[in-house]
Enzyme design. Structure first.
Site, mmCIF file in Angstrom:
data_model
loop_
_atom_site.group_PDB
_atom_site.id
_atom_site.type_symbol
_atom_site.label_atom_id
_atom_site.label_comp_id
_atom_site.label_asym_id
_atom_site.label_seq_id
_atom_site.Cartn_x
_atom_site.Cartn_y
_atom_site.Cartn_z
ATOM 1 N N PRO A 2 0.863 -1.190 0.040
ATOM 2 C CA PRO A 2 0.023 -0.088 -0.208
ATOM 3 C C PRO A 2 0.750 1.348 -0.002
ATOM 4 C CG PRO A 2 -0.798 -1.600 1.580
ATOM 5 C CD PRO A 2 0.541 -2.157 1.330
ATOM 6 N N GLU A 3 0.468 2.361 -0.818
ATOM 7 C CA GLU A 3 1.345 3.355 -0.908
ATOM 8 C C GLU A 3 0.594 4.540 0.124
ATOM 9 O OE1 GLU A 3 2.686 4.815 -4.548
ATOM 10 O OE2 GLU A 3 2.305 2.752 -5.643
ATOM 11 N N LYS A 52 4.159 5.443 4.798
ATOM 12 C CA LYS A 52 3.387 4.079 4.845
ATOM 13 C C LYS A 52 3.484 3.854 6.250
ATOM 14 C CE LYS A 52 5.537 3.218 0.183
ATOM 15 N NZ LYS A 52 6.134 2.104 -0.486
ATOM 16 N N ARG A 261 12.286 -3.253 -7.680
ATOM 17 C CA ARG A 261 10.931 -2.890 -8.148
ATOM 18 C C ARG A 261 10.929 -2.653 -9.758
ATOM 19 N NH1 ARG A 261 7.484 -1.731 -3.948
ATOM 20 N NH2 ARG A 261 5.756 -2.302 -5.371
#
Length: 272
Positions: A2-3, A52, A261
């Protein structure tokens, strides 16, 4: 993972759902039994987000372990409801239940971090984080100081939570595209005006993400369907669109690995 917009949305929901009332806390899974016992019967003052990270502050004396720190990581999630809570199932790390015959409740599953900390622990955590575009007390100049002194790629710096808190892979790819910045450009080569544009754009996009509960970065005129709400396939310019034509110039979107990523960009609209 989740951002930042997701965590800020959770903070708002938890504050509205459980704030200001005495809570029952338990850990059906058992992994947070001691922590749950320590906050059982306390009132949650508020929930706040920084990047976060989520912090629930309980009505306890300063200096005590009055903050519940949660980092959802890849698999964590909150579930909120009202009425009698369901029977605990699976890896239920923490359950918070309010008072009354139809109580509000929240369940936390699978977080990377779920721990209690005191004021000093909270201060140490926040000291490790960069400014958060969603916070009113953000200091964007702190991020700029780190960026323009670094030879790292700007795409890597955007993912560094000590530089900028709350930005994840989606916002990283999309905000660089919208700014027309080459992702591999060293931070020291980024113009201050361009970085200010990135920051201002993040503020707008992430606030919209909090309201909607999901990320949309495309302008209406750039979507395949220009009327109505953006469909899932119309929400992004480059994220997870590798091999597809750029929405602006038609060049195939590229993909590469960077800091663990996948990075997406248009080699023409984001030329070095």
């Amino acid at each position: 993972m989740p951002e930042g917009h997701t965590v800020h949305r959770s903070a708002r929901q938890l504050s509205a759902h459980l704030g200001g009332v005495e809570l029952r806390a338990d850990s059906p899974q058992g992994r947070f039994a001691a922590g749950a016992a320590a906050i059982d019967g306390l009132v949650m003052d508020r929930a706040e987000a920084w990047g976060k990270h989520l912090l629930l502050r309980f009505d306890a004396p300063p200096g005590s372990d009055r903050f519940l720190h949660v980092h959802l990581g890849l698999y964590g999630k909150w579930l909120l409801g009202t009425g009698e809570p369901p029977e605990p199932r699976g890896a239920l790390r923490l359950r918070l239940v309010g008072p009354g015959d139809e109580p509000a409740w929240a369940e936390l599953r699978g977080p990377t971090a779920c721990e209690l900390m005191d004021d000093a622990g909270r201060a140490a955590l926040l000291a490790r984080l960069g400014p958060d575009p969603l916070r009113k007390d953000a200091e964007p100049e702190r991020a700029w100081e780190r960026v323009h002194r670094s030879r790292q790629a700007v795409a890597a710096l955007l993912m560094d939570q000590s530089v900028l808190a709350g930005v994840g892979n989606v916002y990283r790819a999309e905000v660089l595209f919208r700014a027309g910045l080459a992702p591999m450009l060293p931070g020291s080569a980024v113009a201050e005006a361009d970085w200010q544009h990135v920051w201002d754009d993040l503020v707008v996009l992430m606030r919209a993400g909090v309201r909607a509960g999901h990320i949309v970065t495309t302008e209406r005129q750039h979507r395949d369907r220009v009327s109505g709400q953006a469909r899932r396939e119309d929400r992004f310019y480059v994220y997870r669109r590798h091999g597809l034509p750029c929405r602006l110039c038609g060049t195939p979107v590229q993909v590469a690995d960077l800091v663990g990523r996948r990075l997406y960009w248009c080699p023409v609209c984001q030329a070095a």
